[in-house]
Design a protein around this motif. Structure first.
Motif, PDB file in Angstrom:
ATOM      1  N   TRP A  78       1.031  31.687   9.897  1.00 46.60           N
ATOM      2  CA  TRP A  78       2.635  31.855   9.997  1.00 46.60           C
ATOM      3  C   TRP A  78       3.320  30.962   9.254  1.00 46.60           C
ATOM      4  O   TRP A  78       4.528  31.359   8.906  1.00 46.60           O
ATOM      5  CB  TRP A  78       2.346  31.014  11.531  1.00 46.60           C
ATOM      6  CG  TRP A  78       2.173  31.651  12.595  1.00 46.60           C
ATOM      7  CD1 TRP A  78       0.675  32.202  12.677  1.00 46.60           C
ATOM      8  CD2 TRP A  78       2.561  31.747  13.959  1.00 46.60           C
ATOM      9  NE1 TRP A  78       0.535  32.775  14.083  1.00 46.60           N
ATOM     10  CE2 TRP A  78       1.693  32.446  14.806  1.00 46.60           C
ATOM     11  CE3 TRP A  78       3.942  31.615  14.329  1.00 46.60           C
ATOM     12  CZ2 TRP A  78       1.950  32.844  16.179  1.00 46.60           C
ATOM     13  CZ3 TRP A  78       4.106  32.113  15.544  1.00 46.60           C
ATOM     14  CH2 TRP A  78       3.261  32.595  16.353  1.00 46.60           C
ATOM     15  N   ASP A  79       2.810  29.755   8.748  1.00 53.34           N
ATOM     16  CA  ASP A  79       3.532  28.807   7.962  1.00 53.34           C
ATOM     17  C   ASP A  79       4.038  29.531   6.703  1.00 53.34           C
ATOM     18  O   ASP A  79       5.124  29.684   6.184  1.00 53.34           O
ATOM     19  CB  ASP A  79       2.950  27.562   7.419  1.00 53.34           C
ATOM     20  CG  ASP A  79       3.124  26.605   8.747  1.00 53.34           C
ATOM     21  OD1 ASP A  79       4.316  26.593   9.351  1.00 53.34           O
ATOM     22  OD2 ASP A  79       2.456  25.579   8.901  1.00 53.34           O
ATOM     23  N   ILE A  80       3.155  30.362   6.102  1.00 55.10           N
ATOM     24  CA  ILE A  80       3.261  31.113   4.851  1.00 55.10           C
ATOM     25  C   ILE A  80       4.216  31.907   4.868  1.00 55.10           C
ATOM     26  O   ILE A  80       5.060  32.238   4.427  1.00 55.10           O
ATOM     27  CB  ILE A  80       1.753  31.727   4.272  1.00 55.10           C
ATOM     28  CG1 ILE A  80       0.783  30.581   3.999  1.00 55.10           C
ATOM     29  CG2 ILE A  80       2.054  32.536   3.013  1.00 55.10           C
ATOM     30  CD1 ILE A  80      -0.563  31.124   3.706  1.00 55.10           C
ATOM     31  N   LEU A  81       4.264  32.946   6.181  1.00 49.41           N
ATOM     32  CA  LEU A  81       5.056  33.939   6.231  1.00 49.41           C
ATOM     33  C   LEU A  81       6.357  33.307   6.577  1.00 49.41           C
ATOM     34  O   LEU A  81       7.429  34.001   6.260  1.00 49.41           O
ATOM     35  CB  LEU A  81       4.570  35.032   7.449  1.00 49.41           C
ATOM     36  CG  LEU A  81       3.426  35.694   7.226  1.00 49.41           C
ATOM     37  CD1 LEU A  81       3.023  36.311   8.583  1.00 49.41           C
ATOM     38  CD2 LEU A  81       3.916  36.794   6.198  1.00 49.41           C
ATOM     39  N   ILE A  82       6.539  32.434   7.626  1.00 47.52           N
ATOM     40  CA  ILE A  82       7.698  32.116   8.310  1.00 47.52           C
ATOM     41  C   ILE A  82       8.615  31.452   7.298  1.00 47.52           C
ATOM     42  O   ILE A  82       9.802  31.570   7.181  1.00 47.52           O
ATOM     43  CB  ILE A  82       7.468  31.389   9.319  1.00 47.52           C
ATOM     44  CG1 ILE A  82       8.980  31.311  10.365  1.00 47.52           C
ATOM     45  CG2 ILE A  82       7.310  29.913   9.247  1.00 47.52           C
ATOM     46  CD1 ILE A  82       8.896  32.635  11.109  1.00 47.52           C
ATOM     47  N   GLN A  83       8.089  30.729   6.138  1.00 49.69           N
ATOM     48  CA  GLN A  83       8.823  30.089   5.444  1.00 49.69           C
ATOM     49  C   GLN A  83       9.707  31.003   4.371  1.00 49.69           C
ATOM     50  O   GLN A  83      10.642  30.583   3.590  1.00 49.69           O
ATOM     51  CB  GLN A  83       8.249  29.104   4.469  1.00 49.69           C
ATOM     52  CG  GLN A  83       7.413  27.959   5.125  1.00 49.69           C
ATOM     53  CD  GLN A  83       8.123  26.949   5.899  1.00 49.69           C
ATOM     54  OE1 GLN A  83       9.374  26.743   5.784  1.00 49.69           O
ATOM     55  NE2 GLN A  83       7.628  26.060   6.725  1.00 49.69           N
ATOM     56  N   LYS A  84       9.131  32.119   4.278  1.00 45.12           N
ATOM     57  CA  LYS A  84       9.712  33.018   3.233  1.00 45.12           C
ATOM     58  C   LYS A  84      10.631  34.114   4.029  1.00 45.12           C
ATOM     59  O   LYS A  84      11.157  34.993   3.478  1.00 45.12           O
ATOM     60  CB  LYS A  84       8.749  34.071   2.578  1.00 45.12           C
ATOM     61  CG  LYS A  84       7.891  33.083   1.846  1.00 45.12           C
ATOM     62  CD  LYS A  84       8.139  33.523   0.373  1.00 45.12           C
ATOM     63  CE  LYS A  84       7.105  32.330  -0.552  1.00 45.12           C
ATOM     64  NZ  LYS A  84       7.691  32.328  -1.905  1.00 45.12           N
ATOM     65  N   ALA A  85      11.041  33.966   5.336  1.00 37.95           N
ATOM     66  CA  ALA A  85      11.377  34.890   6.270  1.00 37.95           C
ATOM     67  C   ALA A  85      13.049  34.708   6.067  1.00 37.95           C
ATOM     68  O   ALA A  85      13.418  33.583   6.184  1.00 37.95           O
ATOM     69  CB  ALA A  85      10.851  35.134   7.537  1.00 37.95           C
ATOM     70  N   ASN A  86      13.420  35.951   6.269  1.00 41.17           N
ATOM     71  CA  ASN A  86      14.907  35.856   6.758  1.00 41.17           C
ATOM     72  C   ASN A  86      15.410  35.771   8.247  1.00 41.17           C
ATOM     73  O   ASN A  86      16.680  35.188   8.572  1.00 41.17           O
ATOM     74  CB  ASN A  86      15.815  36.970   6.278  1.00 41.17           C
ATOM     75  CG  ASN A  86      15.714  37.300   4.627  1.00 41.17           C
ATOM     76  OD1 ASN A  86      14.907  37.999   4.055  1.00 41.17           O
ATOM     77  ND2 ASN A  86      16.432  36.516   3.696  1.00 41.17           N
ATOM     78  N   ALA A  87      14.380  36.305   8.976  1.00 40.24           N
ATOM     79  CA  ALA A  87      14.684  36.379  10.483  1.00 40.24           C
ATOM     80  C   ALA A  87      13.502  36.723  11.017  1.00 40.24           C
ATOM     81  O   ALA A  87      12.411  37.273  10.484  1.00 40.24           O
ATOM     82  CB  ALA A  87      15.762  37.347  10.651  1.00 40.24           C
ATOM     83  N   TYR A  88      13.396  36.643  12.566  1.00 40.95           N
ATOM     84  CA  TYR A  88      12.253  36.953  13.134  1.00 40.95           C
ATOM     85  C   TYR A  88      12.544  37.412  14.498  1.00 40.95           C
ATOM     86  O   TYR A  88      13.652  37.413  15.187  1.00 40.95           O
ATOM     87  CB  TYR A  88      11.211  35.963  13.236  1.00 40.95           C
ATOM     88  CG  TYR A  88      11.780  34.711  14.190  1.00 40.95           C
ATOM     89  CD1 TYR A  88      11.165  34.847  15.433  1.00 40.95           C
ATOM     90  CD2 TYR A  88      12.165  33.665  13.807  1.00 40.95           C
ATOM     91  CE1 TYR A  88      11.458  33.717  16.513  1.00 40.95           C
ATOM     92  CE2 TYR A  88      12.264  32.419  14.835  1.00 40.95           C
ATOM     93  CZ  TYR A  88      12.052  32.732  15.922  1.00 40.95           C
ATOM     94  OH  TYR A  88      12.168  31.654  16.852  1.00 40.95           O
ATOM     95  N   ILE A  89      11.521  38.285  15.042  1.00 43.18           N
ATOM     96  CA  ILE A  89      11.513  38.784  16.318  1.00 43.18           C
ATOM     97  C   ILE A  89      10.425  38.243  17.129  1.00 43.18           C
ATOM     98  O   ILE A  89       9.213  38.401  16.676  1.00 43.18           O
ATOM     99  CB  ILE A  89      11.665  40.616  16.421  1.00 43.18           C
ATOM    100  CG1 ILE A  89      13.029  40.944  15.769  1.00 43.18           C
ATOM    101  CG2 ILE A  89      11.559  40.927  17.841  1.00 43.18           C
ATOM    102  CD1 ILE A  89      12.968  42.371  15.842  1.00 43.18           C
ATOM    103  N   LEU A  90      10.591  37.893  18.095  1.00 45.73           N
ATOM    104  CA  LEU A  90       9.392  37.481  19.118  1.00 45.73           C
ATOM    105  C   LEU A  90       9.440  38.393  19.901  1.00 45.73           C
ATOM    106  O   LEU A  90      10.161  38.563  20.914  1.00 45.73           O
ATOM    107  CB  LEU A  90       9.846  36.114  19.785  1.00 45.73           C
ATOM    108  CG  LEU A  90       8.568  35.459  20.682  1.00 45.73           C
ATOM    109  CD1 LEU A  90       7.334  35.228  20.232  1.00 45.73           C
ATOM    110  CD2 LEU A  90       9.090  34.324  21.638  1.00 45.73           C
TER     111      LEU A  90
END
Ligand SMILES: Nc1nc2c(ncn2[C@@H]2O[C@H](COP(=O)(O)OP(=O)(O)O)[C@@H](O)[C@H]2O)c(=O)[nH]1
Ligand SMILES: [Mg+2]
Length: 177
Positions: A78-90
């Motif tokens: 998660w950490d790897i992915l989320i640090q590069k993300a522009n936005a998210y959907i839960l």
């Protein structure tokens, strides 16, 4: 072409893999493996690494969709992915209230790490006994209607529904050109 990286997260069975498969223009890279542990009770295969798909919107934007694994023991991903993300959907399964506590933890975890636009997509709302949005908001600890994030219904198995959800998300932070 502008690339927007969107994380699709949520509990096991919420609909992450379906959402990405339903909408992706490229063949979805997925890493579903046969489940051999406690997950096997819920479904026969589960995502151990990540799902990836891509969708072009407008003339200029390419959404890169990353589905996260649902199990806590893969938290480091998660950490790897989320640090590069522009936005998210839960994604939150409205038909599995027993997962709300875990969804709430995920929300907390994410918002501790990043301040990026997001929305909550309720899935499985087509079940007659699915929970109402107000009850889910409370279950997620979102008790202030004015400040809580956008909560919309998304059916991950329906392309129109998925497209609409993604566009609603992207419109929160960038014009679609
Ligand atoms: N009826 C219904 N089924 C759904 C919905 N969303 C997902 N599913 C189904 O739920 C199951 C689990 O979805 P999956 O995408 O594998 O969940 P993941 O664990 O989050 O990747 C699949 O059989 C989907 O077809 C929904 O909104 N309504
Ligand atoms: Mg999956």
């Amino acid at each position: 072409m502008e690339i927007l990286r969107i994380i699709i997260t949520g509990t096991i069975g919420a609909g992450k893999t379906s959402l990405i498969r339903t909408i992706s223009e490229i063949e979805v890279v997925d890493t579903d493996k046969r489940a051999t542990d406690e997950v096997a009770d819920i479904k026969s295969s589960t995502t151990v690494a990540l799902d990836f798909g891509r969708l072009t919107i407008g003339k200029n934007q390419s959404l890169h969709l990353y589905g996260t694994p649902g199990q806590p023991r893969f938290d480091f991903m998660w950490d790897i992915l989320i640090q590069k993300a522009n936005a998210y959907i839960l994604l939150v399964n409205a038909h599995r209230p027993e997962q709300l506590r875990q969804s709430r933890k995920m929300l907390y975890f994410l918002n501790q790490r990043v301040t990026i636009p997001y929305l909550i997509g309720l899935t499985h709302t087509d079940y007659p006994d699915a929970w109402e949005v107000e009850d889910i908001a409370l279950g997620l600890g979102l008790d202030n209607q004015e400040t809580h994030p956008l909560i919309i219904n998304i059916n991950p198995t329906q392309p129109e529904s998925v497209r609409e959800g993604l566009i609603t998300l992207v419109e929160q932070f960038t014009p679609i050109t």
